[in-house]
Design a protein around this motif. Sequence first.
Motif, short mmCIF file in Angstrom:
data_model
loop_
_atom_site.label_atom_id
_atom_site.label_comp_id
_atom_site.label_asym_id
_atom_site.label_seq_id
_atom_site.Cartn_x
_atom_site.Cartn_y
_atom_site.Cartn_z
N ALA A 136 11.54 22.87 44.47
CA ALA A 136 12.08 23.04 43.30
C ALA A 136 13.78 22.88 43.69
O ALA A 136 14.36 23.08 44.77
N PRO A 137 14.46 22.47 42.72
CA PRO A 137 15.80 22.18 43.04
C PRO A 137 16.74 23.41 43.26
O PRO A 137 16.17 24.70 42.92
N PRO A 138 17.96 23.18 43.70
CA PRO A 138 18.66 24.47 43.99
C PRO A 138 19.02 25.34 42.80
O PRO A 138 18.97 25.09 41.60
N THR A 139 19.16 26.83 43.06
CA THR A 139 19.48 27.77 42.18
C THR A 139 20.90 27.79 41.90
O THR A 139 21.80 28.03 42.78
N GLU A 140 21.28 27.90 40.64
CA GLU A 140 22.64 28.39 39.98
C GLU A 140 22.40 29.75 39.64
O GLU A 140 21.80 29.99 38.74
N LEU A 141 23.39 30.31 39.89
CA LEU A 141 23.26 31.90 39.43
C LEU A 141 24.76 32.11 38.75
O LEU A 141 25.94 31.96 39.11
N ARG A 142 24.47 32.25 37.46
CA ARG A 142 25.35 31.96 36.58
C ARG A 142 25.92 33.24 35.84
O ARG A 142 24.95 34.11 35.58
N PHE A 143 27.02 33.59 35.61
CA PHE A 143 27.70 34.80 34.98
C PHE A 143 28.26 34.65 33.83
O PHE A 143 29.16 33.72 33.58
N LEU A 144 27.78 35.07 32.74
CA LEU A 144 27.98 34.85 31.59
C LEU A 144 28.64 36.16 30.79
O LEU A 144 28.19 37.40 31.37
N ASP A 145 29.49 36.30 30.07
CA ASP A 145 30.24 37.34 29.46
C ASP A 145 30.98 36.91 28.26
O ASP A 145 32.04 36.25 28.30
N GLN A 146 30.33 37.38 27.18
CA GLN A 146 30.89 37.01 25.64
C GLN A 146 32.23 37.54 25.62
O GLN A 146 33.07 37.19 25.16
N ARG A 147 32.41 38.69 25.78
CA ARG A 147 33.51 39.73 25.64
C ARG A 147 34.48 39.76 26.62
O ARG A 147 35.70 40.24 26.44
N ILE A 148 34.21 39.23 27.93
CA ILE A 148 34.81 39.35 28.99
C ILE A 148 35.42 40.76 29.22
O ILE A 148 36.80 40.74 29.71
N PHE A 149 34.60 41.55 29.17
CA PHE A 149 34.96 43.02 29.65
C PHE A 149 34.49 43.13 31.05
O PHE A 149 34.66 44.35 31.85
N GLY A 150 33.59 42.43 31.75
CA GLY A 150 32.99 42.41 32.97
C GLY A 150 34.10 41.90 34.01
O GLY A 150 34.97 41.29 33.47
N HIS A 151 33.58 41.96 35.28
CA HIS A 151 34.42 41.33 36.16
C HIS A 151 33.89 41.18 37.46
O HIS A 151 32.74 41.79 37.84
N LEU A 152 34.12 40.20 38.31
CA LEU A 152 33.69 39.80 39.71
C LEU A 152 34.72 39.94 40.59
O LEU A 152 35.84 39.65 40.27
N GLY A 153 34.71 40.43 41.99
CA GLY A 153 35.39 40.24 42.89
C GLY A 153 34.83 40.40 44.39
O GLY A 153 33.72 40.64 44.35
N VAL A 154 35.66 40.05 45.30
CA VAL A 154 35.05 40.27 46.79
C VAL A 154 36.04 41.31 47.17
O VAL A 154 37.41 41.13 47.05
N GLU A 155 35.49 42.49 47.74
CA GLU A 155 36.31 43.66 48.43
C GLU A 155 35.54 44.03 49.57
O GLU A 155 34.38 44.04 49.76
N PRO A 156 36.45 44.97 50.49
CA PRO A 156 36.03 45.54 51.43
C PRO A 156 34.91 46.60 51.04
O PRO A 156 35.05 47.15 49.92
N LEU A 157 33.78 46.79 51.93
CA LEU A 157 33.22 48.21 51.89
C LEU A 157 33.86 49.30 52.60
O LEU A 157 34.36 49.11 53.72
N VAL A 158 33.82 50.65 52.07
CA VAL A 158 34.10 51.49 52.74
C VAL A 158 33.30 52.69 52.78
O VAL A 158 32.28 52.78 51.86
N PRO A 159 33.52 53.72 53.75
CA PRO A 159 32.55 54.88 53.64
C PRO A 159 32.20 55.42 52.39
O PRO A 159 33.29 55.92 51.70
N ASP A 160 31.11 55.89 51.99
CA ASP A 160 30.79 56.73 50.92
C ASP A 160 31.30 58.02 50.91
O ASP A 160 30.79 58.85 51.62
N PRO A 161 32.18 58.43 50.20
CA PRO A 161 32.56 59.93 50.33
C PRO A 161 31.77 60.82 49.92
O PRO A 161 31.71 62.09 50.15
N HIS A 162 30.74 60.38 48.80
CA HIS A 162 29.93 61.27 48.31
C HIS A 162 28.55 61.66 49.15
O HIS A 162 27.99 62.62 49.17
N ARG A 163 28.42 60.63 50.24
CA ARG A 163 27.14 60.71 51.02
C ARG A 163 27.78 60.14 52.28
O ARG A 163 27.03 59.23 53.01
N PRO A 164 28.46 61.03 53.03
CA PRO A 164 28.91 60.41 54.28
C PRO A 164 28.00 60.18 55.44
O PRO A 164 26.84 60.95 55.32
N GLY A 165 28.11 59.47 56.47
CA GLY A 165 27.20 59.22 57.53
C GLY A 165 25.87 58.68 57.32
O GLY A 165 25.88 57.96 56.31
#
Length: 331
Positions: A136-165
């Motif tokens: 099969a041909p390569p896959t494209e993962l497309r992000f659609l958003d009619q109202r543009i209230f969603g968002h994408l970003g690349v950010e660091p992961l941090v320890p979970d304050p609700h479930r540490p360890g």
Amino acid sequence: MPELPEVESVASGLRTWAAGRRVTGVRVFDPRILGTTSNRTIAAGAVEEFTELLTGREIAAVERRGKFLWLPLAPERGPWRPGRAVDPSGPPLALSVHLGMSGQFRVHTPADPLHRHTRAVLDLAGPGPAEADPAAPPTELRFLDQRIFGHLGVEPLVPDPHRPGAQPDGTAGLVPGSAAHIAPDPLEPGFDLEAVGRRIQRKRTALKVALLDQTTVSGIGNIYADEALFAAGIHPLAPAGSTRISRIRAVLAAADAVMRSSLEQGGTSFDALYVHVNGDSGYFARSLQVYGRTGRPCPRCGTPITRLTVGGRSSHVCPACQRPPRRARIG
């Protein structure tokens, strides 16, 4: 707005189509999706940075808490050098996602026409679903958003304050910094129903307002709060602080049950703004008991469902099955 079952349905599709695959290209057609709902000022170079941080990286997994999604990226191999986008000694990174009101991920081939609301495209290479044709041909993962209230970003992961360890599966709990304030949701392993119930009982608000507070319990949105309260026979204006803990536990258990039932049916689709990554709709709307059924008979007693406002949100109740409190503080 997609709620927890809808977001989990999207996450499930992404685990099938994206996890374990490498991002070979990134195209951003509308930089506004790199902002947030409260900040649409996009910094110069944001598109270039987003592209550099993702291109060549493998999507290691797909994680979710409440309505927040993130796709941890596998560590880069080899030493850092000038011009390399990521320092391997730095914190782990993830593609963070919020669907907002109308965000969607859709899987396509390069030959498929672009929808007019396509905001970004990730080109994916590597093994796809087991049932896919290897040719099969390569896959494209497309992000659609009619109202543009969603968002994408690349950010660091941090320890979970609700479930540490370490977690029950032996992994360390990591979340995106933007989601660190979000409390665990009822579908997470190890969800502490008793502790959450006690936190809700300390709130000086109406019970439904407490259920919608994502810093107390995440993922219970307007639809499923109404459905859970109806299932437990509790009015949304019942004061959280004077509601018996057994009744609060009953509401949380009902929320768990109704969201799992919705998940089995692919979530709730009212229109084309929520579909799965393959374009299918969810069918739980057909099973809703009170939400959106104003004036229609209660499925238990036949009394017409009424609509009221609680904490600024529309709420749907059966006035016979969910007796209103004598005195209510909305908060």
